[in-house]
Design a protein around this motif. Sequence first.
Motif, PDB file in Angstrom:
ATOM      1  N   VAL A 105       0.870  -1.186   0.000  1.00 12.63           N
ATOM      2  CA  VAL A 105       0.000   0.000   0.000  1.00 12.63           C
ATOM      3  C   VAL A 105       0.902   1.229   0.000  1.00 12.63           C
ATOM      4  O   VAL A 105       1.875   1.287   0.760  1.00 12.63           O
ATOM      5  N   TYR A 106       0.587   2.184  -0.866  1.00 14.06           N
ATOM      6  CA  TYR A 106       1.358   3.429  -0.859  1.00 14.06           C
ATOM      7  C   TYR A 106       0.414   4.610  -0.978  1.00 14.06           C
ATOM      8  O   TYR A 106      -0.742   4.467  -1.380  1.00 14.06           O
ATOM      9  N   ALA A 107       0.929   5.794  -0.649  1.00 11.95           N
ATOM     10  CA  ALA A 107       0.214   7.043  -0.905  1.00 11.95           C
ATOM     11  C   ALA A 107       1.118   7.914  -1.761  1.00 11.95           C
ATOM     12  O   ALA A 107       2.355   7.790  -1.705  1.00 11.95           O
ATOM     13  N   LYS A 142      -3.914  -4.326 -17.673  1.00  7.85           N
ATOM     14  CA  LYS A 142      -2.584  -4.847 -17.371  1.00  7.85           C
ATOM     15  C   LYS A 142      -2.610  -5.699 -16.092  1.00  7.85           C
ATOM     16  O   LYS A 142      -1.992  -6.762 -16.036  1.00  7.85           O
ATOM     17  N   ASN A 143      -3.336  -5.257 -15.093  1.00  6.76           N
ATOM     18  CA  ASN A 143      -3.416  -6.028 -13.844  1.00  6.76           C
ATOM     19  C   ASN A 143      -4.040  -7.405 -14.089  1.00  6.76           C
ATOM     20  O   ASN A 143      -3.612  -8.400 -13.487  1.00  6.76           O
ATOM     21  N   ALA A 144      -5.057  -7.439 -14.955  1.00  2.00           N
ATOM     22  CA  ALA A 144      -5.690  -8.727 -15.262  1.00  2.00           C
ATOM     23  C   ALA A 144      -4.662  -9.675 -15.870  1.00  2.00           C
ATOM     24  O   ALA A 144      -4.595 -10.854 -15.508  1.00  2.00           O
ATOM     25  N   MET A 182      -7.002  -1.819  -5.146  1.00  2.00           N
ATOM     26  CA  MET A 182      -7.928  -0.704  -5.095  1.00  2.00           C
ATOM     27  C   MET A 182      -7.156   0.609  -5.097  1.00  2.00           C
ATOM     28  O   MET A 182      -6.075   0.714  -4.497  1.00  2.00           O
ATOM     29  N   LEU A 183      -7.738   1.576  -5.766  1.00  2.38           N
ATOM     30  CA  LEU A 183      -7.135   2.906  -5.855  1.00  2.38           C
ATOM     31  C   LEU A 183      -8.131   3.923  -5.307  1.00  2.38           C
ATOM     32  O   LEU A 183      -9.289   3.942  -5.713  1.00  2.38           O
ATOM     33  N   LEU A 184      -7.666   4.718  -4.359  1.00  5.72           N
ATOM     34  CA  LEU A 184      -8.481   5.827  -3.854  1.00  5.72           C
ATOM     35  C   LEU A 184      -7.845   7.120  -4.336  1.00  5.72           C
ATOM     36  O   LEU A 184      -6.614   7.229  -4.398  1.00  5.72           O
ATOM     37  N   MET A 217      -4.170   6.816  -2.820  1.00  8.04           N
ATOM     38  CA  MET A 217      -3.739   5.699  -1.980  1.00  8.04           C
ATOM     39  C   MET A 217      -4.094   4.449  -2.776  1.00  8.04           C
ATOM     40  O   MET A 217      -5.192   4.336  -3.323  1.00  8.04           O
ATOM     41  N   GLN A 218      -3.131   3.549  -2.889  1.00 10.38           N
ATOM     42  CA  GLN A 218      -3.385   2.353  -3.697  1.00 10.38           C
ATOM     43  C   GLN A 218      -2.879   1.117  -2.975  1.00 10.38           C
ATOM     44  O   GLN A 218      -1.816   1.130  -2.362  1.00 10.38           O
ATOM     45  N   VAL A 219      -3.657   0.055  -3.061  1.00 12.47           N
ATOM     46  CA  VAL A 219      -3.178  -1.255  -2.634  1.00 12.47           C
ATOM     47  C   VAL A 219      -3.071  -2.135  -3.871  1.00 12.47           C
ATOM     48  O   VAL A 219      -3.955  -2.128  -4.736  1.00 12.47           O
TER      49      VAL A 219
HETATM   50  C1  LIG Z   1      -1.559   6.543  -9.132  1.00 12.92           C
HETATM   51  C2  LIG Z   1      -1.238   5.566 -10.222  1.00 12.92           C
HETATM   52  C3  LIG Z   1      -1.697   4.257 -10.138  1.00 12.92           C
HETATM   53  C4  LIG Z   1      -1.411   3.333 -11.128  1.00 12.92           C
HETATM   54  N1  LIG Z   1      -1.865   2.046 -11.010  1.00 12.92           N
HETATM   55  C5  LIG Z   1      -1.559   1.144 -11.963  1.00 12.92           C
HETATM   56  C6  LIG Z   1      -1.992  -0.215 -11.849  1.00 12.92           C
HETATM   57  O1  LIG Z   1      -2.677  -0.620 -10.916  1.00 12.92           O
HETATM   58  N2  LIG Z   1      -1.645  -1.068 -12.843  1.00 12.92           N
HETATM   59  C7  LIG Z   1      -0.913  -0.684 -13.924  1.00 12.92           C
HETATM   60  O2  LIG Z   1      -0.627  -1.502 -14.782  1.00 12.92           O
HETATM   61  N3  LIG Z   1      -0.509   0.596 -14.057  1.00 12.92           N
HETATM   62  C8  LIG Z   1      -0.807   1.508 -13.113  1.00 12.92           C
HETATM   63  N4  LIG Z   1      -0.373   2.807 -13.254  1.00 12.92           N
HETATM   64  C9  LIG Z   1       0.329   3.186 -14.498  1.00 12.92           C
HETATM   65  C10 LIG Z   1       1.793   2.787 -14.466  1.00 12.92           C
HETATM   66  O3  LIG Z   1       2.534   3.782 -13.787  1.00 12.92           O
HETATM   67  C11 LIG Z   1       2.356   2.662 -15.917  1.00 12.92           C
HETATM   68  O4  LIG Z   1       2.093   3.844 -16.625  1.00 12.92           O
HETATM   69  C12 LIG Z   1       1.715   1.513 -16.677  1.00 12.92           C
HETATM   70  O5  LIG Z   1       1.732   0.335 -15.914  1.00 12.92           O
HETATM   71  C13 LIG Z   1       2.519   1.301 -17.968  1.00 12.92           C
HETATM   72  O6  LIG Z   1       1.826   0.392 -18.758  1.00 12.92           O
HETATM   73  P1  LIG Z   1       2.515  -0.228 -20.070  1.00 12.92           P
HETATM   74  O7  LIG Z   1       3.475  -1.278 -19.573  1.00 12.92           O
HETATM   75  O8  LIG Z   1       1.355  -0.835 -20.835  1.00 12.92           O
HETATM   76  O9  LIG Z   1       3.184   0.895 -20.803  1.00 12.92           O
HETATM   77  C14 LIG Z   1      -0.646   3.745 -12.259  1.00 12.92           C
HETATM   78  C15 LIG Z   1      -0.192   5.058 -12.338  1.00 12.92           C
HETATM   79  C16 LIG Z   1      -0.486   5.965 -11.344  1.00 12.92           C
HETATM   80  C17 LIG Z   1       0.006   7.376 -11.463  1.00 12.92           C
END
Ligand SMILES: Cc1cc2nc3c(=O)[nH]c(=O)nc-3n(C[C@H](O)[C@H](O)[C@H](O)COP(=O)(O)O)c2cc1C
Length: 138
Positions: free
Chosen positions: A5-7, A29-31, A38-40, A47-49
């Motif tokens: 978890v980070y903020a 991408k997560n799938a 979860m992202l708040l 804040m994301q977990v």
């Molecule tokens: C606050 C924040 C949350 C993010 N959360 C995710 C995430 O859950 N999964 C993800 O793949 N990318 C997330 N990203 C985007 C990644 O930083 C990155 O841009 C992305 O994974 C790159 O995808 P690609 O490999 O298709 O270029 C987030 C970015 C921000 C700023």
Amino acid sequence: MFHVVYASSALQPFSKPELQALLEHARKKNAKLGLTGMLLYKDGNFMQVLEGEKEAVMKLAAIIERDPRHKGVLILLRGTSEEHLFPNWTMGFRDLADDNAAKTPGYNDFMNTPLTDGEFSRDPNRCMKLLRLFKKNM
Ligand SMILES: Cc1cc2nc3c(=O)[nH]c(=O)nc-3n(C[C@H](O)[C@H](O)[C@H](O)COP(=O)(O)O)c2cc1C
């Protein structure tokens, strides 16, 4: 199951379409990576977990940390649990500035606290409590 978890703080506030675009990409991408979480978002702070297999979580967390759209990434919690804490979401999302978030039972306690507030880094149970509120009330 490993979770982190980070903020962090957005460099510039995200518009709704910007948040939507971020989420769409993240969920796909997560799938693929088998990650959930979860992202708040509230007033320019996140804040994301993230949870899943440890190596995959660490790798993605490092990518996210380098994302130039936010700064000040502070890890609040790292740990393992028997099962997924957020099993049903490739990335659940709530904008806490929305009116309906204010109606979430228990959110009163957090209403005036920025997501990057020291109370969360001082007491990791506080951030789990906040995340769980929205897990129950998605
Ligand atoms: C606050 C924040 C949350 C993010 N959360 C995710 C995430 O859950 N999964 C993800 O793949 N990318 C997330 N990203 C985007 C990644 O930083 C990155 O841009 C992305 O994974 C790159 O995808 P690609 O490999 O298709 O270029 C987030 C970015 C921000 C700023």
